[in-house]
Design a protein around this motif. Structure first.
Motif, PDB file in Angstrom:
ATOM      1  N   ASN A  39     -39.334 -21.334  -3.595  1.00 18.42           N
ATOM      2  CA  ASN A  39     -38.997 -21.054  -5.262  1.00 18.42           C
ATOM      3  C   ASN A  39     -38.323 -20.142  -5.123  1.00 18.42           C
ATOM      4  OD1 ASN A  39     -41.428 -23.181  -5.672  1.00 18.42           O
ATOM      5  ND2 ASN A  39     -43.064 -21.441  -4.538  1.00 18.42           N
ATOM      6  N   GLU A  40     -38.037 -18.894  -4.171  1.00 18.21           N
ATOM      7  CA  GLU A  40     -37.442 -17.215  -4.311  1.00 18.21           C
ATOM      8  C   GLU A  40     -35.661 -18.037  -4.647  1.00 18.21           C
ATOM      9  OE1 GLU A  40     -40.146 -15.903  -1.664  1.00 18.21           O
ATOM     10  OE2 GLU A  40     -38.519 -16.040  -0.739  1.00 18.21           O
ATOM     11  N   LEU A  41     -34.964 -18.872  -3.872  1.00 17.09           N
ATOM     12  CA  LEU A  41     -33.498 -19.241  -3.514  1.00 17.09           C
ATOM     13  C   LEU A  41     -33.113 -18.906  -5.335  1.00 17.09           C
ATOM     14  CD1 LEU A  41     -31.586 -19.209  -2.266  1.00 17.09           C
ATOM     15  CD2 LEU A  41     -31.249 -21.434  -2.241  1.00 17.09           C
ATOM     16  N   PRO A  42     -33.635 -19.630  -6.072  1.00 22.13           N
ATOM     17  CA  PRO A  42     -33.043 -19.740  -7.441  1.00 22.13           C
ATOM     18  C   PRO A  42     -33.353 -18.627  -7.795  1.00 22.13           C
ATOM     19  CG  PRO A  42     -35.284 -21.274  -7.806  1.00 22.13           C
ATOM     20  CD  PRO A  42     -34.409 -21.397  -5.904  1.00 22.13           C
ATOM     21  N   ARG A  43     -34.202 -18.230  -8.116  1.00 16.40           N
ATOM     22  CA  ARG A  43     -34.640 -16.450  -8.821  1.00 16.40           C
ATOM     23  C   ARG A  43     -33.265 -15.756  -8.148  1.00 16.40           C
ATOM     24  NH1 ARG A  43     -39.850 -14.077  -7.206  1.00 16.40           N
ATOM     25  NH2 ARG A  43     -38.972 -12.234  -7.959  1.00 16.40           N
ATOM     26  N   VAL A  44     -33.256 -15.479  -7.274  1.00 17.44           N
ATOM     27  CA  VAL A  44     -32.532 -14.939  -6.675  1.00 17.44           C
ATOM     28  C   VAL A  44     -31.265 -14.618  -6.727  1.00 17.44           C
ATOM     29  CG1 VAL A  44     -31.512 -13.806  -3.833  1.00 17.44           C
ATOM     30  CG2 VAL A  44     -33.268 -14.326  -4.208  1.00 17.44           C
ATOM     31  N   PHE A  45     -30.532 -16.282  -6.922  1.00 16.86           N
ATOM     32  CA  PHE A  45     -29.142 -16.026  -7.228  1.00 16.86           C
ATOM     33  C   PHE A  45     -29.481 -16.407  -8.838  1.00 16.86           C
ATOM     34  CE2 PHE A  45     -28.930 -17.499  -2.979  1.00 16.86           C
ATOM     35  CZ  PHE A  45     -27.465 -17.140  -2.952  1.00 16.86           C
ATOM     36  N   ARG A  46     -30.202 -16.661  -9.652  1.00 14.89           N
ATOM     37  CA  ARG A  46     -30.047 -16.547 -10.822  1.00 14.89           C
ATOM     38  C   ARG A  46     -29.960 -14.898 -11.053  1.00 14.89           C
ATOM     39  NH1 ARG A  46     -34.039 -21.440 -12.106  1.00 14.89           N
ATOM     40  NH2 ARG A  46     -32.486 -22.544 -11.913  1.00 14.89           N
ATOM     41  N   ALA A  47     -30.356 -14.103 -10.665  1.00 14.14           N
ATOM     42  CA  ALA A  47     -30.568 -12.040 -10.743  1.00 14.14           C
ATOM     43  C   ALA A  47     -29.305 -11.823 -10.168  1.00 14.14           C
ATOM     44  CB  ALA A  47     -32.013 -11.145 -10.163  1.00 14.14           C
ATOM     45  N   ALA A  48     -28.714 -12.408  -8.945  1.00 12.61           N
ATOM     46  CA  ALA A  48     -27.393 -12.106  -8.959  1.00 12.61           C
ATOM     47  C   ALA A  48     -25.984 -12.501 -10.194  1.00 12.61           C
ATOM     48  CB  ALA A  48     -26.473 -12.922  -7.843  1.00 12.61           C
ATOM     49  N   ASP A  49     -26.667 -13.755 -10.633  1.00  6.46           N
ATOM     50  CA  ASP A  49     -25.409 -13.942 -11.366  1.00  6.46           C
ATOM     51  C   ASP A  49     -24.992 -12.998 -12.238  1.00  6.46           C
ATOM     52  OD1 ASP A  49     -24.006 -16.023 -12.804  1.00  6.46           O
ATOM     53  OD2 ASP A  49     -24.936 -16.432 -14.052  1.00  6.46           O
ATOM     54  N   ALA A  50     -27.117 -12.112 -13.128  1.00 10.33           N
ATOM     55  CA  ALA A  50     -27.206 -11.725 -13.986  1.00 10.33           C
ATOM     56  C   ALA A  50     -26.535  -9.984 -14.246  1.00 10.33           C
ATOM     57  CB  ALA A  50     -28.079 -12.058 -14.597  1.00 10.33           C
ATOM     58  N   ASP A  51     -26.821 -10.141 -12.901  1.00 11.26           N
ATOM     59  CA  ASP A  51     -26.651  -8.488 -12.362  1.00 11.26           C
ATOM     60  C   ASP A  51     -24.527  -8.073 -12.608  1.00 11.26           C
ATOM     61  OD1 ASP A  51     -25.969  -5.563 -11.592  1.00 11.26           O
ATOM     62  OD2 ASP A  51     -27.958  -6.394  -9.519  1.00 11.26           O
ATOM     63  N   PRO A  52     -24.144  -7.148 -13.492  1.00  7.30           N
ATOM     64  CA  PRO A  52     -22.585  -6.684 -13.627  1.00  7.30           C
ATOM     65  C   PRO A  52     -22.867  -5.826 -12.867  1.00  7.30           C
ATOM     66  CG  PRO A  52     -24.203  -5.511 -14.766  1.00  7.30           C
ATOM     67  CD  PRO A  52     -24.970  -6.433 -14.755  1.00  7.30           C
ATOM     68  N   GLU A  53     -23.843  -5.545 -11.426  1.00 11.23           N
ATOM     69  CA  GLU A  53     -23.107  -4.330 -10.376  1.00 11.23           C
ATOM     70  C   GLU A  53     -22.142  -5.280  -9.478  1.00 11.23           C
ATOM     71  OE1 GLU A  53     -22.707  -1.214 -10.177  1.00 11.23           O
ATOM     72  OE2 GLU A  53     -22.637  -1.639 -12.078  1.00 11.23           O
ATOM     73  N   VAL A  54     -22.694  -7.237  -9.221  1.00  7.14           N
ATOM     74  CA  VAL A  54     -22.625  -7.608  -8.075  1.00  7.14           C
ATOM     75  C   VAL A  54     -21.365  -7.896  -8.456  1.00  7.14           C
ATOM     76  CG1 VAL A  54     -23.339  -9.930  -6.814  1.00  7.14           C
ATOM     77  CG2 VAL A  54     -24.992  -7.752  -7.858  1.00  7.14           C
ATOM     78  N   ARG A  55     -19.901  -8.459  -7.593  1.00  6.77           N
ATOM     79  CA  ARG A  55     -19.258  -8.692  -7.922  1.00  6.77           C
ATOM     80  C   ARG A  55     -19.320  -9.884  -6.813  1.00  6.77           C
ATOM     81  NH1 ARG A  55     -14.596  -4.489  -9.696  1.00  6.77           N
ATOM     82  NH2 ARG A  55     -16.417  -3.479 -11.310  1.00  6.77           N
ATOM     83  N   ALA A  56     -19.799  -9.748  -5.952  1.00  2.00           N
ATOM     84  CA  ALA A  56     -19.719 -11.407  -4.509  1.00  2.00           C
ATOM     85  C   ALA A  56     -21.051 -10.756  -3.786  1.00  2.00           C
ATOM     86  CB  ALA A  56     -18.615 -10.661  -3.486  1.00  2.00           C
ATOM     87  N   ILE A  57     -21.386 -11.766  -2.939  1.00  2.00           N
ATOM     88  CA  ILE A  57     -22.258 -12.672  -2.307  1.00  2.00           C
ATOM     89  C   ILE A  57     -22.403 -12.979  -0.805  1.00  2.00           C
ATOM     90  CG2 ILE A  57     -24.388 -13.447  -2.197  1.00  2.00           C
ATOM     91  CD1 ILE A  57     -23.880 -13.807  -5.679  1.00  2.00           C
ATOM     92  N   VAL A  58     -22.872 -12.351   0.398  1.00  2.00           N
ATOM     93  CA  VAL A  58     -22.856 -12.061   1.810  1.00  2.00           C
ATOM     94  C   VAL A  58     -24.213 -13.530   1.435  1.00  2.00           C
ATOM     95  CG1 VAL A  58     -22.707 -12.157   3.892  1.00  2.00           C
ATOM     96  CG2 VAL A  58     -21.172 -11.013   2.347  1.00  2.00           C
ATOM     97  N   LEU A  59     -24.101 -15.236   1.406  1.00  2.00           N
ATOM     98  CA  LEU A  59     -25.570 -15.616   2.690  1.00  2.00           C
ATOM     99  C   LEU A  59     -25.309 -15.758   4.276  1.00  2.00           C
ATOM    100  CD1 LEU A  59     -27.586 -16.876   1.515  1.00  2.00           C
ATOM    101  CD2 LEU A  59     -25.974 -19.262   0.912  1.00  2.00           C
ATOM    102  N   THR A  60     -26.117 -15.320   4.540  1.00  2.00           N
ATOM    103  CA  THR A  60     -26.360 -15.971   5.914  1.00  2.00           C
ATOM    104  C   THR A  60     -27.931 -15.344   6.353  1.00  2.00           C
ATOM    105  OG1 THR A  60     -26.143 -14.505   7.620  1.00  2.00           O
ATOM    106  CG2 THR A  60     -26.517 -12.557   6.337  1.00  2.00           C
ATOM    107  N   GLY A  61     -27.941 -15.486   7.954  1.00  2.00           N
ATOM    108  CA  GLY A  61     -29.406 -15.988   8.025  1.00  2.00           C
ATOM    109  C   GLY A  61     -29.967 -15.335   8.860  1.00  2.00           C
ATOM    110  N   GLY A  62     -31.199 -14.684   8.657  1.00  2.00           N
ATOM    111  CA  GLY A  62     -31.983 -13.852   9.446  1.00  2.00           C
ATOM    112  C   GLY A  62     -32.082 -14.302  11.144  1.00  2.00           C
ATOM    113  N   GLY A  63     -31.469 -12.933  12.207  1.00  2.00           N
ATOM    114  CA  GLY A  63     -32.136 -14.078  13.732  1.00  2.00           C
ATOM    115  C   GLY A  63     -30.994 -15.071  14.324  1.00  2.00           C
ATOM    116  N   GLU A  64     -30.948 -15.528  14.796  1.00  3.98           N
ATOM    117  CA  GLU A  64     -30.096 -16.347  15.661  1.00  3.98           C
ATOM    118  C   GLU A  64     -29.769 -17.528  15.281  1.00  3.98           C
ATOM    119  OE1 GLU A  64     -31.858 -17.330  19.579  1.00  3.98           O
ATOM    120  OE2 GLU A  64     -32.058 -15.176  20.421  1.00  3.98           O
TER     121      GLU A  64
END
Length: 277
Positions: A39-64
């Motif tokens: 549910n949350e993944l598309p919300r986050v990436f669509r928000a990043a796409d629409a945000d003019p302040e965001v020009r690049a994204i790092v996608l990573t995992g928490g923990g090990e």
């Protein structure tokens, strides 16, 4: 805007300058992908796409670990009506819609106009491969391990790996990984082109991912976005057609005795015995 996202359970979002960092949070140590994630993944990436302040994204995992992939224990109960042996047209059509909903969540990564750098430590399995192949660039730490694991669960991978992996690593490697479900280490992932570079430890890998994203973000944003869009034209139609086909295939053929055996063996922590039924 990405800074206004709240009440996220499976992802953490932070922005430093023009770089957004999206971190998978769980549940559990393996960041398994359950209902909240989808549910949350598309919300986050669509928000990043629409945000003019965001020009690049790092996608990573928490923990090990980056991700153990689909959270079967969380997802299977809500799929029970789709996967029953007596499921007819209506539940199978509903399952088709569900597969395409999950595909759309992963596709939100590829569709964002901002370049995405995936930073992988530890295990990256199944749905984790779907996610990182939708990114533009992949980095790994030396402890990273990768597996297109769906075949071992009697599933045809249906969220984008089979459509994107061949372009990244070549058809021979893609078919080997998809047919065997075997694990590969970071060194082999680098040799076949699944990841661009391997770093000695997760800390140096994360630092490199942030530096790379910052270097991208320092360039003219519309030119960078244009380059991503033009590069994507080469494969976009092929990916979409392949996803439509596999979603229809799995809606029809996924329910099987082998799938039930795979799930049962997983729960009982034993080796499955497949019969081809």
């Amino acid at each position: 805007m990405i800074d206004n996202l709240d009440e996220l359970a499976s992802l953490r979002v932070e922005r430093t300058g023009h770089v957004a960092e999206v971190t998978l949070l769980g549940p559990g140590k393996g960041n398994a992908m359950g209902p909240d994630f989808w549910n949350e993944l598309p919300r986050v990436f669509r928000a990043a796409d629409a945000d003019p302040e965001v020009r690049a994204i790092v996608l990573t995992g928490g923990g090990e670990h980056f991700s153990y992939g689909l959270d079967l224990q969380a997802m299977l109960p809500q799929w029970s009506e789709y996967l029953g042996g007596d499921a007819l047209a209506a539940p199978r059509t509903a399952f088709l819609d569900e597969i395409r909903r999950l595909q759309d969540a992963v596709n939100s990564i590829a569709r964002t106009r901002k370049p995405v750098v995936a930073a992988v430590a530890g295990w990256c399995i199944g749905g984790g491969i779907d996610v990182i192949t939708a990114a533009d660039i992949r980095l790994a730490s030396a402890d990273a391990k990768f597996s297109v694991r769906e075949v071992k669960m009697a599933i045809v991978a249906d969220l984008g790996t089979l459509q994107r992996l061949g372009t990244i690593v070549g058809e021979g490697h893609a078919r080997e990984l998809a047919f065997t479900g075997r694990d590969i280490d970071a060194a082999r992932a680098e040799r076949i082109g699944l990841v661009n570079d391997v770093y000695p430890d997760p800390e140096s890998m994360q630092a490199a991912a942030r530096e790379l994203a910052a270097e991208i973000a320092a360039n003219p944003p519309l030119a960078v976005q244009g380059a991503k869009e033009v590069l994507g034209v080469n494969t976009q139609d092929q990916v979409e057609a392949g996803q439509r086909y596999v979603s229809t295939w799995n809606a029809a053929f996924l329910p099987s005795k082998d799938l039930s055996e795979a799930v049962q063996a997983f729960m009982e922590r034993r080796e499955p015995e497949f019969t081809g039924e």
